[in-house]
Design a protein around this motif. Structure first.
Motif, PDB file in Angstrom:
ATOM      1  N   ALA A  58       0.822  -1.214   0.000  1.00 24.03           N
ATOM      2  CA  ALA A  58       0.000   0.000   0.000  1.00 24.03           C
ATOM      3  C   ALA A  58       0.855   1.262   0.000  1.00 24.03           C
ATOM      4  CB  ALA A  58      -0.935  -0.003   1.217  1.00 24.03           C
ATOM      5  N   SER A  59       2.042   1.175   0.588  1.00 23.83           N
ATOM      6  CA  SER A  59       2.933   2.341   0.619  1.00 23.83           C
ATOM      7  C   SER A  59       3.775   2.453  -0.648  1.00 23.83           C
ATOM      8  CB  SER A  59       3.862   2.266   1.836  1.00 23.83           C
ATOM      9  OG  SER A  59       4.856   1.265   1.669  1.00 23.83           O
ATOM     10  N   CYS A  60       3.535   1.566  -1.630  1.00 21.90           N
ATOM     11  CA  CYS A  60       4.214   1.609  -2.930  1.00 21.90           C
ATOM     12  C   CYS A  60       5.727   1.521  -2.780  1.00 21.90           C
ATOM     13  CB  CYS A  60       3.828   2.890  -3.688  1.00 21.90           C
ATOM     14  SG  CYS A  60       2.055   3.118  -3.903  1.00 21.90           S
ATOM     15  N   ARG A  68       8.768   3.489  -4.901  1.00 23.41           N
ATOM     16  CA  ARG A  68       9.610   4.452  -4.186  1.00 23.41           C
ATOM     17  C   ARG A  68      11.084   4.079  -4.279  1.00 23.41           C
ATOM     18  NH1 ARG A  68       8.555   4.699   1.375  1.00 23.41           N
ATOM     19  NH2 ARG A  68       7.356   2.787   1.411  1.00 23.41           N
ATOM     20  N   LEU A  69      11.392   2.785  -4.244  1.00 24.98           N
ATOM     21  CA  LEU A  69      12.772   2.357  -4.431  1.00 24.98           C
ATOM     22  C   LEU A  69      13.206   2.535  -5.885  1.00 24.98           C
ATOM     23  CD1 LEU A  69      12.900  -0.888  -2.261  1.00 24.98           C
ATOM     24  CD2 LEU A  69      14.057   1.268  -1.791  1.00 24.98           C
ATOM     25  N   ALA A  70      12.275   2.290  -6.812  1.00 24.94           N
ATOM     26  CA  ALA A  70      12.609   2.406  -8.232  1.00 24.94           C
ATOM     27  C   ALA A  70      12.965   3.842  -8.603  1.00 24.94           C
ATOM     28  CB  ALA A  70      11.437   1.915  -9.082  1.00 24.94           C
ATOM     29  N   LEU A  71      12.357   4.827  -7.940  1.00 34.41           N
ATOM     30  CA  LEU A  71      12.631   6.230  -8.255  1.00 34.41           C
ATOM     31  C   LEU A  71      14.056   6.630  -7.885  1.00 34.41           C
ATOM     32  CD1 LEU A  71       9.278   7.966  -7.233  1.00 34.41           C
ATOM     33  CD2 LEU A  71      10.305   7.926  -9.509  1.00 34.41           C
ATOM     34  N   SER A  72      14.727   5.843  -7.060  1.00 35.19           N
ATOM     35  CA  SER A  72      16.099   6.151  -6.660  1.00 35.19           C
ATOM     36  C   SER A  72      17.116   5.316  -7.429  1.00 35.19           C
ATOM     37  CB  SER A  72      16.274   5.907  -5.145  1.00 35.19           C
ATOM     38  OG  SER A  72      15.394   6.700  -4.398  1.00 35.19           O
ATOM     39  N   ARG A  73      16.691   4.647  -8.527  1.00 29.09           N
ATOM     40  CA  ARG A  73      17.586   3.738  -9.241  1.00 29.09           C
ATOM     41  C   ARG A  73      17.525   3.954 -10.741  1.00 29.09           C
ATOM     42  NH1 ARG A  73      16.590   1.941  -4.504  1.00 29.09           N
ATOM     43  NH2 ARG A  73      17.789   0.291  -3.490  1.00 29.09           N
ATOM     44  N   ASP A  74      18.590   3.487 -11.416  1.00 29.84           N
ATOM     45  CA  ASP A  74      18.589   3.508 -12.871  1.00 29.84           C
ATOM     46  C   ASP A  74      17.861   2.258 -13.380  1.00 29.84           C
ATOM     47  OD1 ASP A  74      20.334   1.415 -12.414  1.00 29.84           O
ATOM     48  OD2 ASP A  74      22.126   2.564 -12.983  1.00 29.84           O
ATOM     49  N   PRO A 132      25.291   3.387   0.086  1.00 29.71           N
ATOM     50  CA  PRO A 132      24.299   4.244   0.764  1.00 29.71           C
ATOM     51  C   PRO A 132      23.045   4.503  -0.063  1.00 29.71           C
ATOM     52  CG  PRO A 132      26.499   5.114   1.111  1.00 29.71           C
ATOM     53  CD  PRO A 132      26.641   3.983   0.135  1.00 29.71           C
ATOM     54  N   GLU A 133      23.196   4.665  -1.374  1.00 29.23           N
ATOM     55  CA  GLU A 133      22.038   4.980  -2.212  1.00 29.23           C
ATOM     56  C   GLU A 133      21.003   3.860  -2.202  1.00 29.23           C
ATOM     57  OE1 GLU A 133      25.140   5.318  -3.035  1.00 29.23           O
ATOM     58  OE2 GLU A 133      25.387   7.487  -3.348  1.00 29.23           O
ATOM     59  N   ASP A 134      21.430   2.628  -1.913  1.00 30.47           N
ATOM     60  CA  ASP A 134      20.496   1.499  -1.907  1.00 30.47           C
ATOM     61  C   ASP A 134      19.483   1.583  -0.771  1.00 30.47           C
ATOM     62  OD1 ASP A 134      21.791   0.397  -4.099  1.00 30.47           O
ATOM     63  OD2 ASP A 134      23.150  -0.790  -2.864  1.00 30.47           O
ATOM     64  N   LEU A 135      19.779   2.398   0.251  1.00 34.19           N
ATOM     65  CA  LEU A 135      18.865   2.535   1.384  1.00 34.19           C
ATOM     66  C   LEU A 135      17.731   3.509   1.103  1.00 34.19           C
ATOM     67  CD1 LEU A 135      21.489   2.842   4.270  1.00 34.19           C
ATOM     68  CD2 LEU A 135      20.064   0.855   3.781  1.00 34.19           C
ATOM     69  N   LEU A 136      17.908   4.362   0.092  1.00 36.06           N
ATOM     70  CA  LEU A 136      17.042   5.533  -0.050  1.00 36.06           C
ATOM     71  C   LEU A 136      15.725   5.200  -0.733  1.00 36.06           C
ATOM     72  CD1 LEU A 136      19.771   8.098  -1.107  1.00 36.06           C
ATOM     73  CD2 LEU A 136      18.933   7.556   1.187  1.00 36.06           C
ATOM     74  N   LYS A 137      14.666   5.817  -0.237  1.00 38.45           N
ATOM     75  CA  LYS A 137      13.337   5.709  -0.824  1.00 38.45           C
ATOM     76  C   LYS A 137      12.832   7.126  -1.105  1.00 38.45           C
ATOM     77  CE  LYS A 137      12.508   1.731   2.123  1.00 38.45           C
ATOM     78  NZ  LYS A 137      11.753   1.207   3.267  1.00 38.45           N
ATOM     79  N   GLU A 138      11.945   7.244  -2.075  1.00 37.42           N
ATOM     80  CA  GLU A 138      11.417   8.556  -2.442  1.00 37.42           C
ATOM     81  C   GLU A 138       9.914   8.484  -2.621  1.00 37.42           C
ATOM     82  OE1 GLU A 138      11.472  12.158  -2.584  1.00 37.42           O
ATOM     83  OE2 GLU A 138      13.491  11.654  -3.224  1.00 37.42           O
ATOM     84  N   PRO A 139       9.093   8.950  -1.655  1.00 39.06           N
ATOM     85  CA  PRO A 139       9.496   9.469  -0.336  1.00 39.06           C
ATOM     86  C   PRO A 139       9.457   8.369   0.720  1.00 39.06           C
ATOM     87  CG  PRO A 139       7.169   9.851  -0.674  1.00 39.06           C
ATOM     88  CD  PRO A 139       7.662   9.131  -1.913  1.00 39.06           C
ATOM     89  N   LEU A 140       9.810   8.710   1.977  1.00 35.62           N
ATOM     90  CA  LEU A 140       9.526   7.836   3.107  1.00 35.62           C
ATOM     91  C   LEU A 140       8.075   8.043   3.507  1.00 35.62           C
ATOM     92  CD1 LEU A 140      12.731   7.793   3.378  1.00 35.62           C
ATOM     93  CD2 LEU A 140      12.300   7.315   5.775  1.00 35.62           C
ATOM     94  N   ARG A 151      15.631  13.495   1.689  1.00 39.05           N
ATOM     95  CA  ARG A 151      14.457  12.766   1.230  1.00 39.05           C
ATOM     96  C   ARG A 151      13.205  13.356   1.861  1.00 39.05           C
ATOM     97  NH1 ARG A 151      17.233  11.449  -2.179  1.00 39.05           N
ATOM     98  NH2 ARG A 151      17.604   9.399  -3.121  1.00 39.05           N
ATOM     99  N   GLU A 152      12.146  13.417   1.047  1.00 44.33           N
ATOM    100  CA  GLU A 152      10.857  13.887   1.553  1.00 44.33           C
ATOM    101  C   GLU A 152      10.149  12.766   2.295  1.00 44.33           C
ATOM    102  OE1 GLU A 152       8.720  15.377  -1.782  1.00 44.33           O
ATOM    103  OE2 GLU A 152      10.101  17.059  -2.146  1.00 44.33           O
TER     104      GLU A 152
END
Length: 389
Positions: free
Chosen positions: A191-193, A197-203, A220-228, A359-360
């Motif tokens: 539900a939180s997609c 959100r992980l795909a938006l931080s990757r090529d 470090p970039e592997d941890l990031l989600k957009e947004p939390l 990150r937002e």
């Protein structure tokens, strides 16, 4: 006259324990403990494999029958009535439809494949001469662990079947198994997609890896989600609250926050104080990531990100790198959580090699359609920037 003394009783020495008994006992104990831990897992696995095989037989029966669309509906209605009368609950038409769909969706991607010998991966189907019953055997490794052709419960697969995109479905199946999500957590992450959100931080290759391997943490970039997504905090998006309220809500829901952050996070401190030239500074939240072997410090911002916020975070990161982290640990990661983050401000303020990220966060579940739109826009922009071969 002196009485003869009674013969002295001599105690027989206890038989010496075989030297190999300790090793044998350890091995047997491990097997028993492993078996007990896996009882519920085996029950789930039996149910999933049985439902997979029921789906197979329904499809094979349909392929031999009439081609009319009504035939399938009549078949499932009649089969449901007969099975429910004989075995009770669990065989409604909708459940049989799930079993049919399960076989169709997982026959190519499931971790088992049928062979001429009747073996299905780590299991073996033994059918009686009457063809009415089957025994499914699950093999056990020497270490006592069970080889499982399916790694989740039937309830997990029912949720996964609602996901149309096969790459997205594969990602959630892998993450559910690796992160040991229960069904409720799987529904929440879906539900939180999380995938979008992980795909938006990757090529593009990173997105393909998500479908093949799940979330792999190597940088470090592997941890990031957009947004939390922090909807579990219970704070209304339009309500007036302070940074302290946000921080306290996170502490109160720390287990949920750790799940939202991702894999490998350990909580260390809140409002961590350090002093420069008699001035005191406080980091909102301090975590350690055991996969990256580094500190992750988080600062919370209620408004849009400013260059002053970035400069302050750089000071925090420098302090941890110089004064706190051990020589064999990796550089500290700084993460600014804010309601609005402009990438231009980050790029102009920080050097390219800065280990600081903005990150937002959202206090409500995001719109899947909006995230897909963002992902499509990102992919189109990346395609325009990629030179032709």
């Amino acid at each position: 006259m002196k009485r003869p003394s009674a013969p002295r009783k001599t105690s027989k020495p206890a038989p010496a324990k075989p030297t190999s008994l300790a090793t044998l006992l350890t091995e047997v104990r491990h097997l028993i403990q492993s078996a007990r831990r896996n009882v519920s897992t085996i029950i789930d696995t039996f149910q999933v494999m049985t439902n997979f095989e029921i789906g197979r037989r329904i499809v094979e029966h349909e392929q031999k029958g009439a081609k009319r669309a009504a035939y399938g509906a009549e078949l499932l209605n009649e089969l449901s009535a007969r099975l429910t009368e004989e075995f009770g609950r669990g065989f409604s038409r909708s459940n049989l439809e799930y079993m049919r769909k399960f076989f169709l969706e997982w026959q190519k991607h499931a971790p088992i494949s049928q062979t001429a010998s009747g073996k299905l991966g780590g299991q073996k189907i033994i059918q009686t001469t009457s063809g009415q019953s089957a025994l499914i055997e699950i093999s056990q490794t020497p270490s006592g662990e069970f080889k499982r052709p399916f790694t989740l419960s039937w309830s997990h697969y029912v949720v996964l079947m609602t996901i149309k995109d096969p790459d997205e479905r594969s990602f959630y199946e892998i993450e559910s198994a690796q992160s040991n999500w229960n069904v409720r957590e799987l529904k929440r992450q879906k539900a939180s997609c999380l995938y979008e959100r992980l795909a938006l931080s990757r090529d593009k290759e990173g997105i393909r890896r998500l479908a093949r391997e799940g979330q792999v943490i190597t940088r470090p970039e592997d941890l990031l989600k957009e947004p939390l997504v922090l909807e579990f905090l219970g704070l209304e998006d339009k309500a007036c609250y302070s940074e302290n309220d946000l921080e306290q809500a996170i502490i109160n829901r720390l287990e949920h926050f750790l799940l939202e952050l991702g894999k490998g996070f350990l909580f260390e401190a809140r409002q961590k104080r350090f002093t420069f030239d008699e001035d005191h500074y406080f980091v909102d939240l301090v975590f350690y990531n055991r996969l990256l072997r580094c500190y992750v410090i988080i600062d919370l911002k209620l408004d849009k990100l400013t260059h002053q916020d970035l400069g302050q975070m750089q000071m925090y990161v420098n302090h941890y790198d110089r004064e706190v982290k051990l020589p064999d640990e990796n550089p500290t990661i700084g993460l600014l959580l804010c309601k609005s983050a402009k990438k231009t401000i980050v790029e102009l303020t920080l050097p390219k090699d800065a280990n600081i990220h903005a990150r937002e966060y959202n206090l409500y579940l995001p719109s899947k359609e909006l995230l897909k739109q963002k992902l499509d826009e990102w992919s189109a922009a990346a395609a325009r920037l990629t030179p032709p071969p």
